[in-house]
Design a protein around this motif. Sequence first.
Motif, short mmCIF file in Angstrom:
data_model
loop_
_atom_site.label_atom_id
_atom_site.label_comp_id
_atom_site.label_asym_id
_atom_site.label_seq_id
_atom_site.Cartn_x
_atom_site.Cartn_y
_atom_site.Cartn_z
N SER A 79 0.86 -1.18 0.00
CA SER A 79 0.00 0.00 0.00
C SER A 79 0.90 1.23 0.00
O SER A 79 1.78 1.37 0.86
N VAL A 80 0.70 2.13 -0.97
CA VAL A 80 1.58 3.30 -1.08
C VAL A 80 1.09 4.40 -0.14
O VAL A 80 -0.08 4.44 0.23
N PRO A 81 1.98 5.32 0.26
CA PRO A 81 1.56 6.42 1.13
C PRO A 81 0.56 7.34 0.42
O PRO A 81 0.64 7.54 -0.79
N VAL A 82 -0.37 7.88 1.20
CA VAL A 82 -1.28 8.91 0.70
C VAL A 82 -0.71 10.25 1.16
O VAL A 82 -0.72 10.56 2.35
N LEU A 83 -0.20 11.03 0.21
CA LEU A 83 0.58 12.22 0.52
C LEU A 83 -0.25 13.49 0.44
O LEU A 83 -1.02 13.69 -0.51
N GLY A 84 -0.09 14.36 1.42
CA GLY A 84 -0.65 15.69 1.35
C GLY A 84 0.17 16.55 0.42
O GLY A 84 1.27 16.17 -0.01
#
Length: 393
Positions: free
Chosen positions: A2-7
């Motif tokens: 699962s990849v990071p969800v970036l702001g």
Amino acid sequence: MSVPVLGPADAVEVARTLGRQLADGDLDRDLHRSLPYDEVKGLAESGLLALTVPAAFGGADASVSTVTEVFRALAWGDPNVAQIPHSHVVFLNQLRLHGSPEHQQRIFGEVLAGSIVANAQSEFGSKHVRDIRTTLSPAGAGWLLNGEKFYATGSLFADYLAVLSRRETDGSLQVAWIRKDASGVEVVDDWDAVGQRTTGSGTVRLTDVVVGADWVTPFSVEFDRPTTYGAFAQVLHAAIDVGIARRALDEAGEFVRTTSRPYPDAGVERAAEDPVVVHAFGQLELAVRGSEALLRVAAEAVDAANRTLTEDTAAEASLAVAAARASSTAVSVDVASQLFQVAGTRAALAGLNLDRHWRNARTHSLHDPAGWKVHHLGRWAADGIRPPRHGQI
């Protein structure tokens, strides 16, 4: 995975960090045409390729301004790697606009797990870029896909291909979503351009590829109403050009500070103090800053249109992007060429590979003629005529 969800702030910082890492190897990758499999994998794992996944599906739903700066930062490091996911985000936008909830859930979910989408749009030997001959033929409850594509950027690195095709039953344009490893799909590494050498933009052959009925999204309707679809795609192209221009200027400055010799008539000890060289750098810096500013304005205009989409806001977004794209084409090619004039004879040594900046700028900027961007800007300025709706503006 699962990849990071970036702001937004994190996304830009990650892109700048990756850009610096890409810059460490872009010279050799270009020189030896070493395809960036590891770099693209790292890009997917970073979370940057999931930036445009809608929040409803667990994504960051990033603004166009954020995505544009991400592409600019990546292109500063290696415009080849930056161009590879261009179609990825553009076709995720197409899926957002026209996909069924089930189709969206599947693709967006896989992107959040690190999957990559590539395009298969243009066709070698057709009359023009919008002349699509690849066909979708009825077959049971679904379709059979047949045709051959070229300029299929990123196809070597992708998990999915978004294939622009024409439905035989009514002639309408559709996007067929297929897995790259599906039966009947052949991806050929035959891209042989002077620049952008490692984008994997070669041939895709499609022979009786089975496509489910719910894995086709309409494309003909894309421009029947006000849209930012084309403006979004084009502003990312501009970002790649602007990234090339800034990197070329940065490398020229480094070379002049450390390697170039001053011209004797200047009467100075260092080439960086030569008044003719300093003036030339000032002109180049002015040009690059102008292009960077136009890029920011264009991205903001697309964001504004997305918030309130009307004929007027869509047209303003397209015009702002046309200005950025016309500028980025001219500036990237010019700065990458002027690099040698300010840096001197030593800069032309083949092993330094400084010519890659010009080759990359010249090759990438050929995607869409800048003259037509200026033409539509002129029609607007002279007669108030809005630009046409299509993917090239």
